[in-house]
Design a protein around this motif. Structure first.
Motif, PDB file in Angstrom:
ATOM      1  N   ALA A   1       0.206  -5.038  18.473  1.00  0.00           N
ATOM      2  CA  ALA A   1      -0.886  -4.085  18.232  1.00  0.00           C
ATOM      3  C   ALA A   1      -0.520  -3.193  17.049  1.00  0.00           C
ATOM      4  O   ALA A   1       0.647  -2.845  16.850  1.00  0.00           O
ATOM      5  N   ILE A   2      -1.537  -2.844  16.274  1.00  0.00           N
ATOM      6  CA  ILE A   2      -1.324  -2.062  15.062  1.00  0.00           C
ATOM      7  C   ILE A   2      -2.520  -1.133  14.886  1.00  0.00           C
ATOM      8  O   ILE A   2      -3.644  -1.473  15.252  1.00  0.00           O
ATOM      9  N   ASN A   3      -2.280   0.065  14.349  1.00  0.00           N
ATOM     10  CA  ASN A   3      -3.422   0.929  14.043  1.00  0.00           C
ATOM     11  C   ASN A   3      -3.806   0.732  12.581  1.00  0.00           C
ATOM     12  O   ASN A   3      -3.091   0.094  11.816  1.00  0.00           O
ATOM     13  N   LYS A   4      -4.918   1.307  12.203  1.00  0.00           N
ATOM     14  CA  LYS A   4      -5.457   1.076  10.858  1.00  0.00           C
ATOM     15  C   LYS A   4      -4.919   2.036   9.800  1.00  0.00           C
ATOM     16  O   LYS A   4      -5.379   2.012   8.669  1.00  0.00           O
ATOM     17  N   ASN A   5      -3.945   2.850  10.151  1.00  0.00           N
ATOM     18  CA  ASN A   5      -3.386   3.790   9.179  1.00  0.00           C
ATOM     19  C   ASN A   5      -2.517   3.037   8.173  1.00  0.00           C
ATOM     20  O   ASN A   5      -1.640   2.271   8.557  1.00  0.00           O
ATOM     21  N   ILE A   6      -2.789   3.294   6.895  1.00  0.00           N
ATOM     22  CA  ILE A   6      -1.967   2.718   5.830  1.00  0.00           C
ATOM     23  C   ILE A   6      -1.557   3.831   4.877  1.00  0.00           C
ATOM     24  O   ILE A   6      -2.287   4.803   4.690  1.00  0.00           O
ATOM     25  N   VAL A   7      -0.373   3.681   4.289  1.00  0.00           N
ATOM     26  CA  VAL A   7       0.168   4.691   3.380  1.00  0.00           C
ATOM     27  C   VAL A   7       0.577   3.973   2.090  1.00  0.00           C
ATOM     28  O   VAL A   7       1.213   2.909   2.150  1.00  0.00           O
ATOM     29  N   PRO A   8       0.219   4.535   0.932  1.00  0.00           N
ATOM     30  CA  PRO A   8       0.631   3.894  -0.326  1.00  0.00           C
ATOM     31  C   PRO A   8       2.150   3.748  -0.399  1.00  0.00           C
ATOM     32  O   PRO A   8       2.891   4.662  -0.033  1.00  0.00           O
ATOM     33  N   ASN A   9       2.604   2.602  -0.855  1.00  0.00           N
ATOM     34  CA  ASN A   9       4.036   2.362  -1.028  1.00  0.00           C
ATOM     35  C   ASN A   9       4.331   2.512  -2.526  1.00  0.00           C
ATOM     36  O   ASN A   9       4.447   1.532  -3.255  1.00  0.00           O
ATOM     37  N   THR A  10       4.429   3.760  -2.964  1.00  0.00           N
ATOM     38  CA  THR A  10       4.561   4.056  -4.397  1.00  0.00           C
ATOM     39  C   THR A  10       5.877   3.542  -4.976  1.00  0.00           C
ATOM     40  O   THR A  10       5.906   3.086  -6.121  1.00  0.00           O
ATOM     41  N   GLN A  11       6.951   3.594  -4.195  1.00  0.00           N
ATOM     42  CA  GLN A  11       8.234   3.110  -4.705  1.00  0.00           C
ATOM     43  C   GLN A  11       8.178   1.602  -4.955  1.00  0.00           C
ATOM     44  O   GLN A  11       8.627   1.122  -5.999  1.00  0.00           O
ATOM     45  N   LEU A  12       7.603   0.865  -4.012  1.00  0.00           N
ATOM     46  CA  LEU A  12       7.471  -0.582  -4.190  1.00  0.00           C
ATOM     47  C   LEU A  12       6.560  -0.884  -5.380  1.00  0.00           C
ATOM     48  O   LEU A  12       6.831  -1.793  -6.166  1.00  0.00           O
ATOM     49  N   ARG A  13       5.504  -0.116  -5.522  1.00  0.00           N
ATOM     50  CA  ARG A  13       4.585  -0.323  -6.655  1.00  0.00           C
ATOM     51  C   ARG A  13       5.328  -0.151  -7.986  1.00  0.00           C
ATOM     52  O   ARG A  13       5.170  -0.937  -8.914  1.00  0.00           O
ATOM     53  N   LYS A  14       6.154   0.887  -8.091  1.00  0.00           N
ATOM     54  CA  LYS A  14       6.933   1.110  -9.318  1.00  0.00           C
ATOM     55  C   LYS A  14       7.866  -0.062  -9.593  1.00  0.00           C
ATOM     56  O   LYS A  14       8.002  -0.510 -10.730  1.00  0.00           O
ATOM     57  N   LEU A  15       8.529  -0.568  -8.545  1.00  0.00           N
ATOM     58  CA  LEU A  15       9.433  -1.706  -8.712  1.00  0.00           C
ATOM     59  C   LEU A  15       8.679  -2.953  -9.197  1.00  0.00           C
ATOM     60  O   LEU A  15       9.161  -3.683 -10.063  1.00  0.00           O
ATOM     61  N   ILE A  16       7.493  -3.173  -8.651  1.00  0.00           N
ATOM     62  CA  ILE A  16       6.677  -4.333  -9.047  1.00  0.00           C
ATOM     63  C   ILE A  16       6.224  -4.198 -10.488  1.00  0.00           C
ATOM     64  O   ILE A  16       6.287  -5.163 -11.273  1.00  0.00           O
ATOM     65  N   VAL A  17       5.776  -3.006 -10.870  1.00  0.00           N
ATOM     66  CA  VAL A  17       5.344  -2.767 -12.253  1.00  0.00           C
ATOM     67  C   VAL A  17       6.499  -3.014 -13.217  1.00  0.00           C
ATOM     68  O   VAL A  17       6.330  -3.686 -14.250  1.00  0.00           O
ATOM     69  N   ASP A  18       7.688  -2.515 -12.886  1.00  0.00           N
ATOM     70  CA  ASP A  18       8.871  -2.742 -13.730  1.00  0.00           C
ATOM     71  C   ASP A  18       9.208  -4.230 -13.809  1.00  0.00           C
ATOM     72  O   ASP A  18       9.520  -4.755 -14.884  1.00  0.00           O
ATOM     73  N   PHE A  19       9.158  -4.903 -12.680  1.00  0.00           N
ATOM     74  CA  PHE A  19       9.449  -6.336 -12.637  1.00  0.00           C
ATOM     75  C   PHE A  19       8.476  -7.113 -13.532  1.00  0.00           C
ATOM     76  O   PHE A  19       8.893  -7.955 -14.324  1.00  0.00           O
ATOM     77  N   LYS A  20       7.195  -6.821 -13.415  1.00  0.00           N
ATOM     78  CA  LYS A  20       6.187  -7.522 -14.231  1.00  0.00           C
ATOM     79  C   LYS A  20       6.387  -7.250 -15.720  1.00  0.00           C
ATOM     80  O   LYS A  20       6.220  -8.136 -16.538  1.00  0.00           O
ATOM     81  N   ALA A  21       6.734  -6.008 -16.048  1.00  0.00           N
ATOM     82  CA  ALA A  21       6.945  -5.664 -17.464  1.00  0.00           C
ATOM     83  C   ALA A  21       8.138  -6.451 -18.034  1.00  0.00           C
ATOM     84  O   ALA A  21       8.072  -6.932 -19.157  1.00  0.00           O
TER      85      ALA A  21
END
Length: 160
Positions: free
Chosen positions: A137-157
């Motif tokens: 079971a899971i609730n619908k609350n989600i939180v931005p994962n800003t650190q992961l987003r930064k890592l992905i952006v760096d990786f793509k660059a």
């Protein structure tokens, strides 16, 4: 063609032998190495001086259609392999477990896993109340994962 123009097909190009000579002399482009064998043979048979030896329109279209399907399949296969190679290069943490693509806007759900925002939002919108990863079971609350987003952006660059 002959009735409409009163010329044989490829009359301005010349016979097969003339074309071969012009190709060897560098006066004319040969078929590329990646040209489908069937299309090369079709083009060469169209140079026949005897109209009875030339392919009929229906046979030509069938050959062209088949060659195009093979070429489309090959192009799709190559693109798929290219995308797989890119995905193999990306760390698993960058891949959304729902879309199987590198995330652009990662969020953390209450199950502790990161998902692409649009994918997990659609997951909830379609009535799922369980985790795509654990089935708990899971609730619908989600939180931005800003650190992961930064890592992905760096990786793509770095990758691109």
């Amino acid at each position: 063609w002959e009735l409409a123009s009163r010329k044989r097909p490829f009359a301005d190009v010349g016979s097969k032998q003339t074309v071969e000579k012009r190709i060897k002399a560098g006066q004319m482009e040969a078929f590329g190495e990646d040209a489908p064998k069937e299309l090369v043979e079709l083009a060469q048979s169209a140079w026949a001086l005897d109209p009875a030896q030339r392919p009929r329109a229906a046979a030509m279209m069938a050959t062209i259609d088949g060659a195009l399907k093979v070429a489309e399949f090959q192009a799709m296969k190559e693109e798929n392999e290219r995308l797989k190679a890119k995905l193999r290069q990306a760390p698993n943490e960058f891949i959304c477990p729902i879309t199987r693509e590198i995330m652009k806007d990662p969020v953390v759900a209450s199950d502790g896993f990161s998902y692409e925002r649009t994918a997990i939002t659609e997951w909830f919108a379609t009535g799922h109340l369980n985790s795509p990863m654990t089935n708990a079971a899971i609730n619908k609350n989600i939180v931005p994962n800003t650190q992961l987003r930064k890592l992905i952006v760096d990786f793509k660059a770095r990758r691109d």
